[in-house]
Design a protein around this motif. Structure first.
Motif, PDB file in Angstrom:
ATOM      1  N   ILE A  53      22.288  46.629  33.308  1.00 35.80           N
ATOM      2  CA  ILE A  53      23.074  47.146  34.430  1.00 35.80           C
ATOM      3  C   ILE A  53      23.278  46.053  35.474  1.00 35.80           C
ATOM      4  N   SER A  54      22.238  45.297  35.763  1.00 36.64           N
ATOM      5  CA  SER A  54      22.343  44.210  36.730  1.00 36.64           C
ATOM      6  C   SER A  54      23.325  43.145  36.247  1.00 36.64           C
ATOM      7  N   PHE A  55      23.233  42.775  34.974  1.00 40.85           N
ATOM      8  CA  PHE A  55      24.123  41.766  34.396  1.00 40.85           C
ATOM      9  C   PHE A  55      25.564  42.251  34.415  1.00 40.85           C
ATOM     10  N   SER A  56      25.764  43.518  34.084  1.00 38.41           N
ATOM     11  CA  SER A  56      27.107  44.095  34.086  1.00 38.41           C
ATOM     12  C   SER A  56      27.686  44.099  35.491  1.00 38.41           C
ATOM     13  N   SER A  57      26.884  44.446  36.471  1.00 34.11           N
ATOM     14  CA  SER A  57      27.329  44.458  37.863  1.00 34.11           C
ATOM     15  C   SER A  57      27.699  43.051  38.320  1.00 34.11           C
ATOM     16  N   ALA A  58      26.879  42.072  37.994  1.00 34.35           N
ATOM     17  CA  ALA A  58      27.155  40.691  38.385  1.00 34.35           C
ATOM     18  C   ALA A  58      28.431  40.184  37.708  1.00 34.35           C
ATOM     19  N   THR A  59      28.619  40.527  36.443  1.00 35.29           N
ATOM     20  CA  THR A  59      29.816  40.114  35.719  1.00 35.29           C
ATOM     21  C   THR A  59      31.065  40.748  36.322  1.00 35.29           C
ATOM     22  N   ASP A  60      30.967  42.018  36.663  1.00 35.68           N
ATOM     23  CA  ASP A  60      32.099  42.720  37.268  1.00 35.68           C
ATOM     24  C   ASP A  60      32.451  42.088  38.614  1.00 35.68           C
ATOM     25  N   SER A  61      31.458  41.780  39.411  1.00 27.75           N
ATOM     26  CA  SER A  61      31.685  41.144  40.710  1.00 27.75           C
ATOM     27  C   SER A  61      32.338  39.778  40.529  1.00 27.75           C
ATOM     28  N   LEU A  62      31.865  39.019  39.556  1.00 32.89           N
ATOM     29  CA  LEU A  62      32.426  37.702  39.285  1.00 32.89           C
ATOM     30  C   LEU A  62      33.879  37.814  38.830  1.00 32.89           C
ATOM     31  N   ASN A  63      34.182  38.802  37.991  1.00 30.01           N
ATOM     32  CA  ASN A  63      35.558  39.003  37.534  1.00 30.01           C
ATOM     33  C   ASN A  63      36.480  39.357  38.699  1.00 30.01           C
ATOM     34  N   ARG A  64      35.995  40.186  39.615  1.00 27.98           N
ATOM     35  CA  ARG A  64      36.805  40.526  40.792  1.00 27.98           C
ATOM     36  C   ARG A  64      37.074  39.292  41.645  1.00 27.98           C
ATOM     37  N   ASP A  65      36.063  38.443  41.808  1.00 29.57           N
ATOM     38  CA  ASP A  65      36.247  37.204  42.572  1.00 29.57           C
ATOM     39  C   ASP A  65      37.264  36.288  41.890  1.00 29.57           C
ATOM     40  N   ILE A  66      37.203  36.198  40.580  1.00 30.96           N
ATOM     41  CA  ILE A  66      38.143  35.352  39.829  1.00 30.96           C
ATOM     42  C   ILE A  66      39.567  35.871  39.991  1.00 30.96           C
TER      43      ILE A  66
END
Length: 121
Positions: A53-66
């Protein structure tokens, strides 16, 4: 003899039987070792779920930033292309000649020359 005496004499003749209480071990549904193993496995599964869940959240946040940065990049490219068009318009020789005439420059043989030079002495 009375009935009570007969009964008393019969009980005296019979050896007394001791009743021993035997504890019957009930079989447990899950043994202690199994409980320990199940606890470890369930703890590991919970930790893995939290990590996912933590990894998924971090990935989602990174994708939004990109995506935000890509949007900013597209806007900047649009501004740059607009400015490039403006630069090409400003390089127009006719425009340069008009500005030169307004500032007192003489045109000789289709060459722009400055009317007076400013010395830096």
């Amino acid at each position: 003899m009375s009935i009570e005496k007969v009964r008393a004499s019969q009980t005296e003749r019979q050896p007394e039987r001791k009743q021993v209480k035997v504890k019957v071990a009930k079989k447990k549904w899950i043994s202690t070792g199994e409980k320990y193993l199940y606890s470890i496995v369930s703890g590991a599964v919970l930790c893995a779920c939290a990590y996912v869940i933590s990894f998924s959240s971090a990935t989602d946040s990174l994708n939004r930033d990109i995506e935000t940065l890509e949007g900013n990049l597209e806007q900047q490219q649009s501004v740059n292309s607009s400015l490039s068009y403006d630069v090409e318009q400003l390089k127009n020789p006719e425009r340069i000649l008009d500005v030169a005439k307004k500032h007192g420059l003489d045109i000789q043989q289709s060459q722009v020359k400055q009317a007076g030079t400013v010395s830096s002495d």
